[in-house]
Design an enzyme around this catalytic site. Structure first.
Site, PDB file in Angstrom:
ATOM      1  N   SER A   1       0.845  -1.198   0.000  1.00 26.03           N
ATOM      2  CA  SER A   1       0.000   0.000   0.000  1.00 26.03           C
ATOM      3  C   SER A   1       0.875   1.241   0.000  1.00 26.03           C
ATOM      4  O   SER A   1       1.966   1.250   0.577  1.00 26.03           O
ATOM      5  CB  SER A   1      -0.853  -0.036   1.268  1.00 26.03           C
ATOM      6  OG  SER A   1      -1.472   1.201   1.482  1.00 26.03           O
TER       7      SER A   1
ATOM      8  N   TYR B   1      -2.547  -0.893  10.853  1.00 29.95           N
ATOM      9  CA  TYR B   1      -2.719  -1.577   9.565  1.00 29.95           C
ATOM     10  C   TYR B   1      -1.537  -1.281   8.642  1.00 29.95           C
ATOM     11  O   TYR B   1      -0.912  -2.178   8.076  1.00 29.95           O
ATOM     12  CB  TYR B   1      -4.025  -1.139   8.884  1.00 29.95           C
ATOM     13  CG  TYR B   1      -4.022  -1.427   7.404  1.00 29.95           C
ATOM     14  CD1 TYR B   1      -4.192  -2.720   6.932  1.00 29.95           C
ATOM     15  CD2 TYR B   1      -3.786  -0.407   6.466  1.00 29.95           C
ATOM     16  CE1 TYR B   1      -4.140  -3.002   5.571  1.00 29.95           C
ATOM     17  CE2 TYR B   1      -3.737  -0.674   5.112  1.00 29.95           C
ATOM     18  CZ  TYR B   1      -3.909  -1.977   4.659  1.00 29.95           C
ATOM     19  OH  TYR B   1      -3.838  -2.240   3.320  1.00 29.95           O
TER      20      TYR B   1
ATOM     21  N   LYS C   1       1.869  -3.605   6.876  1.00 27.23           N
ATOM     22  CA  LYS C   1       2.332  -3.661   5.477  1.00 27.23           C
ATOM     23  C   LYS C   1       3.834  -3.383   5.397  1.00 27.23           C
ATOM     24  O   LYS C   1       4.562  -4.043   4.648  1.00 27.23           O
ATOM     25  CB  LYS C   1       1.565  -2.648   4.622  1.00 27.23           C
ATOM     26  CG  LYS C   1       0.092  -2.982   4.452  1.00 27.23           C
ATOM     27  CD  LYS C   1      -0.098  -4.185   3.541  1.00 27.23           C
ATOM     28  CE  LYS C   1      -1.529  -4.670   3.516  1.00 27.23           C
ATOM     29  NZ  LYS C   1      -1.706  -5.944   2.825  1.00 27.23           N
TER      30      LYS C   1
HETATM   31  P1  NAD Z   1     -10.845  -7.572   0.903  1.00 31.69           P
HETATM   32  O1  NAD Z   1     -11.122  -7.576   2.370  1.00 31.69           O
HETATM   33  O2  NAD Z   1     -11.970  -7.372  -0.030  1.00 31.69           O
HETATM   34  O3  NAD Z   1     -10.087  -8.921   0.496  1.00 31.69           O
HETATM   35  C1  NAD Z   1      -9.249  -9.613   1.384  1.00 31.69           C
HETATM   36  C2  NAD Z   1      -9.656 -11.072   1.331  1.00 31.69           C
HETATM   37  O4  NAD Z   1      -8.811 -11.824   2.209  1.00 31.69           O
HETATM   38  C3  NAD Z   1     -11.093 -11.309   1.783  1.00 31.69           C
HETATM   39  O5  NAD Z   1     -11.733 -12.135   0.849  1.00 31.69           O
HETATM   40  C4  NAD Z   1     -10.939 -12.002   3.139  1.00 31.69           C
HETATM   41  O6  NAD Z   1     -12.009 -12.861   3.408  1.00 31.69           O
HETATM   42  C5  NAD Z   1      -9.610 -12.709   2.961  1.00 31.69           C
HETATM   43  N1  NAD Z   1      -8.870 -12.983   4.205  1.00 31.69           N
HETATM   44  C6  NAD Z   1      -8.577 -12.102   5.189  1.00 31.69           C
HETATM   45  N2  NAD Z   1      -7.849 -12.704   6.146  1.00 31.69           N
HETATM   46  C7  NAD Z   1      -7.654 -13.981   5.734  1.00 31.69           C
HETATM   47  C8  NAD Z   1      -6.959 -15.088   6.283  1.00 31.69           C
HETATM   48  N3  NAD Z   1      -6.324 -15.005   7.458  1.00 31.69           N
HETATM   49  N4  NAD Z   1      -6.958 -16.243   5.607  1.00 31.69           N
HETATM   50  C9  NAD Z   1      -7.605 -16.351   4.407  1.00 31.69           C
HETATM   51  N5  NAD Z   1      -8.275 -15.335   3.849  1.00 31.69           N
HETATM   52  C10 NAD Z   1      -8.303 -14.164   4.508  1.00 31.69           C
HETATM   53  O7  NAD Z   1      -9.712  -6.471   0.665  1.00 31.69           O
HETATM   54  P2  NAD Z   1      -9.127  -5.910  -0.704  1.00 31.69           P
HETATM   55  O8  NAD Z   1      -9.517  -4.474  -0.797  1.00 31.69           O
HETATM   56  O9  NAD Z   1      -9.404  -6.823  -1.808  1.00 31.69           O
HETATM   57  O10 NAD Z   1      -7.587  -5.924  -0.353  1.00 31.69           O
HETATM   58  C11 NAD Z   1      -6.735  -6.995  -0.731  1.00 31.69           C
HETATM   59  C12 NAD Z   1      -5.342  -6.715  -0.211  1.00 31.69           C
HETATM   60  O11 NAD Z   1      -4.889  -5.479  -0.722  1.00 31.69           O
HETATM   61  C13 NAD Z   1      -5.262  -6.593   1.313  1.00 31.69           C
HETATM   62  O12 NAD Z   1      -4.052  -7.193   1.736  1.00 31.69           O
HETATM   63  C14 NAD Z   1      -5.234  -5.115   1.548  1.00 31.69           C
HETATM   64  O13 NAD Z   1      -4.566  -4.783   2.741  1.00 31.69           O
HETATM   65  C15 NAD Z   1      -4.454  -4.640   0.335  1.00 31.69           C
HETATM   66  N6  NAD Z   1      -4.720  -3.239  -0.016  1.00 31.69           N
HETATM   67  C16 NAD Z   1      -6.004  -2.830  -0.247  1.00 31.69           C
HETATM   68  C17 NAD Z   1      -6.260  -1.494  -0.570  1.00 31.69           C
HETATM   69  C18 NAD Z   1      -7.666  -1.013  -0.771  1.00 31.69           C
HETATM   70  O14 NAD Z   1      -7.893   0.199  -0.722  1.00 31.69           O
HETATM   71  N7  NAD Z   1      -8.655  -1.855  -1.012  1.00 31.69           N
HETATM   72  C19 NAD Z   1      -5.196  -0.594  -0.677  1.00 31.69           C
HETATM   73  C20 NAD Z   1      -3.898  -1.041  -0.428  1.00 31.69           C
HETATM   74  C21 NAD Z   1      -3.669  -2.377  -0.114  1.00 31.69           C
HETATM   75  C1  WQD Z   2     -10.080   8.838   0.977  1.00 33.19           C
HETATM   76  C2  WQD Z   2     -10.363  10.292   1.333  1.00 33.19           C
HETATM   77  C3  WQD Z   2     -10.851  10.702   3.650  1.00 33.19           C
HETATM   78  C4  WQD Z   2     -14.551   8.472   3.864  1.00 33.19           C
HETATM   79  C5  WQD Z   2      -7.152   4.032   2.881  1.00 33.19           C
HETATM   80  C6  WQD Z   2      -5.988   3.461   3.652  1.00 33.19           C
HETATM   81  C7  WQD Z   2      -4.889   3.102   2.718  1.00 33.19           C
HETATM   82  C8  WQD Z   2      -5.397   2.177   1.627  1.00 33.19           C
HETATM   83  C9  WQD Z   2      -6.614   2.719   0.947  1.00 33.19           C
HETATM   84  C10 WQD Z   2      -6.091  -0.061   2.245  1.00 33.19           C
HETATM   85  C11 WQD Z   2      -9.716  10.705   2.647  1.00 33.19           C
HETATM   86  C12 WQD Z   2     -12.045  11.002   2.788  1.00 33.19           C
HETATM   87  C13 WQD Z   2     -13.391   9.053   3.412  1.00 33.19           C
HETATM   88  C14 WQD Z   2     -15.643   9.293   4.228  1.00 33.19           C
HETATM   89  C15 WQD Z   2     -14.337  11.229   3.620  1.00 33.19           C
HETATM   90  N1  WQD Z   2      -5.712   0.960   2.216  1.00 33.19           N
HETATM   91  N2  WQD Z   2     -13.278  10.391   3.294  1.00 33.19           N
HETATM   92  N3  WQD Z   2     -15.485  10.652   4.096  1.00 33.19           N
HETATM   93  O1  WQD Z   2      -7.662   6.954   3.719  1.00 33.19           O
HETATM   94  O2  WQD Z   2      -6.837   7.504   1.378  1.00 33.19           O
HETATM   95  O3  WQD Z   2      -6.703   5.209   2.203  1.00 33.19           O
HETATM   96  O4  WQD Z   2      -7.608   3.099   1.912  1.00 33.19           O
HETATM   97  O5  WQD Z   2      -6.091  -1.145   2.327  1.00 33.19           O
HETATM   98  O6  WQD Z   2      -3.897   2.456   3.466  1.00 33.19           O
HETATM   99  O7  WQD Z   2      -5.529   4.429   4.573  1.00 33.19           O
HETATM  100  O8  WQD Z   2      -8.891   6.111   1.654  1.00 33.19           O
HETATM  101  O9  WQD Z   2     -11.233   5.969   0.963  1.00 33.19           O
HETATM  102  O10 WQD Z   2     -10.694   5.966   3.426  1.00 33.19           O
HETATM  103  O11 WQD Z   2     -10.373   8.048   2.111  1.00 33.19           O
HETATM  104  O12 WQD Z   2     -14.250  12.451   3.545  1.00 33.19           O
HETATM  105  O13 WQD Z   2     -16.709   8.854   4.695  1.00 33.19           O
HETATM  106  O14 WQD Z   2     -11.778  10.420   1.540  1.00 33.19           O
HETATM  107  O15 WQD Z   2     -10.703  11.670   4.649  1.00 33.19           O
HETATM  108  O16 WQD Z   2      -9.269  12.002   2.488  1.00 33.19           O
HETATM  109  P1  WQD Z   2      -7.486   6.554   2.307  1.00 33.19           P
HETATM  110  P2  WQD Z   2     -10.370   6.441   2.058  1.00 33.19           P
END
Ligand code: NAD
Ligand code: WQD
Length: 338
Positions: free
Chosen positions: A123, A147, A151
């Site tokens: 991330s 969190y 990472k």
């Molecule tokens: P998500 O929660 O939709 O998907 C994660 C999946 O992992 C889910 O299906 C959950 O059931 C499964 N899971 C969690 N813990 C588990 C475990 N111990 N064993 C087996 N399965 C497990 O989340 P996502 O948005 O698809 O994110 C996927 C990855 O990307 C995560 O590692 C998250 O931290 C990372 N990430 C997401 C974002 C974002 O904004 N969505 C941004 C940066 C990084």
């Molecule tokens: C985006 C912007 C909020 C909700 C997070 C994690 C990052 C990555 C992606 C995941 C911010 C604003 C949000 C609301 C708002 N992680 N906001 N009202 O914080 O950039 O990133 O998700 O796995 O590690 O920190 O994303 O979508 O939460 O927020 O005003 O109800 O929207 O303040 O500026 P963020 P976000």
């Protein structure tokens, strides 16, 4: 066959579609703590291909050993993990246990079976509060929440593992802010309870499930006072995984740790996102200005040039595509997969 941990989740399910369409076979391991097997059924419908899965936890070494024994796994894309920033303050041990211990257990199983190609869901949060735009050379900082720190720990573990054994091929994919859904609207982001992230909140306001959006702060030092982020279409992000996997599997490329930012390189503000959603979808989003949220940075976005040069990948979809595809998913699936 490619093992997708957490493959039923938001990013994993879209990546599964891209990989299946590209001709890869996939196997999902997921404990469904934040997803449902319904997404996997829909992947099969979209692609016309099998998307087999095993219900299980990545912390279960015996289960993983079984998976590696029974299937020929050539690489692992590791999505599984807990990702709610707010919850990570309240339950840090759950976050370290699932994310850090879970990844170590997975890597130990991979090592035992000689599978050494690994793509990790990292991330942009690992950059902490660095100057923007972030490049992969930007030194990592201290993420503001537990969190984010999981990472960073995992990235460091992967670097140490690669230093100890040069057969590993590892991609650290630093995602910016993934949004929207596949163009056909059959799979998408399905948060449990009240969404933590901006775009699922907006789409749930639009569909009438939530009354209004709270915009967290309007006096940041940005062009309109609201925070600025690098929002990337989930299908572009998914394609980035396929490109990274192809890179790692190409014997001409060096082993070791490769880091790529997956972002668009463009910053869009929260107020601009609301306005774009309203304009593209002709739906009003009631909102009020609320106090700042702890830990939010004013502005960050990627420099995505390294991925463009090395992976021949770049985000292609527009802001308009993001808004249209998000709404298409949400209005056709007002209760997500339930
Ligand atoms: P998500 O929660 O939709 O998907 C994660 C999946 O992992 C889910 O299906 C959950 O059931 C499964 N899971 C969690 N813990 C588990 C475990 N111990 N064993 C087996 N399965 C497990 O989340 P996502 O948005 O698809 O994110 C996927 C990855 O990307 C995560 O590692 C998250 O931290 C990372 N990430 C997401 C974002 C974002 O904004 N969505 C941004 C940066 C990084
Ligand atoms: C985006 C912007 C909020 C909700 C997070 C994690 C990052 C990555 C992606 C995941 C911010 C604003 C949000 C609301 C708002 N992680 N906001 N009202 O914080 O950039 O990133 O998700 O796995 O590690 O920190 O994303 O979508 O939460 O927020 O005003 O109800 O929207 O303040 O500026 P963020 P976000």
């Amino acid at each position: 066959m490619i093992l997708l941990t957490g493959g039923a989740g938001y990013i994993g399910s879209h990546t599964a579609v891209v990989l299946l369409r590209a001709g890869y076979e996939v196997l999902v391991v997921d404990n469904f703590c934040n997803s449902s097997p319904e997404s996997l059924k829909r992947i099969e419908k979209i692609t016309g291909k099998k998307c087999p899965y095993i219900r299980g936890d990545i912390r279960d070494r015996a289960l993983l050993d079984n998976v590696f024994q029974q299937h020929t796994i050539e690489a692992v894309i590791h999505f599984a993990g807990l990702k709610a920033v707010g919850e990570s303050y309240a339950k840090p041990l759950d976050y370290y246990h699932c994310n850090v211990f879970g990844t170590i257990t997975l890597l130990q199983a991979m090592q035992a079976f000689g599978v050494k190609t690994f793509v990790f869901s990292s991330s942009a949060t690992v950059y902490g509060n660095a100057p923007i735009p972030y490049t992969e050379q930007t030194p990592t900082g201290v993420p503001s929440n537990p969190y984010g720190r999981t990472k960073l720990h995992i990235e460091q573990i992967l670097q140490d593992l690669s230093n100890s054994d040069d057969e590993w091929k590892i991609a650290l994919l630093r995602y910016f802010n993934p949004v929207a859904a596949i163009e056909t609207g059959e799979i998408g982001e399905d948060p449990l309870g009240i969404p933590n992230n901006l775009m699922p909140f907006i789409s749930q306001v639009a569909v009438g499930k939530l009354p209004e959006l709270a915009v967290f702060g309007n006096d940041y030092p940005t062009r309109d006072g609201s925070c600025v982020r690098d929002f990337i279409h989930i299908m572009d992000l998914a394609e980035g995984h396929c490109a990274a996997l192809d890179f790692l599997q190409n014997p001409a490329h060096p082993n070791g740790v490769h880091i790529w930012n997956l972002g668009t390189g463009k910053g869009i503000s929260v107020l601009e996102m609301i306005a774009a959603f309203e304009k593209v979808n002709q739906v009003k989003i009631p909102y009020r200005i609320a106090p700042k949220r702890d830990g939010d940075l004013a502005e960050f976005y990627a420099n995505p040039n390294k991925a463009k040069m090395e992976l021949n990948w770049q985000a292609k979809r527009s802001l308009e595509d993001m808004m249209r595809d998000l709404w298409n998913w949400q209005k056709n699936n007002p209760n997500g997969y339930r």
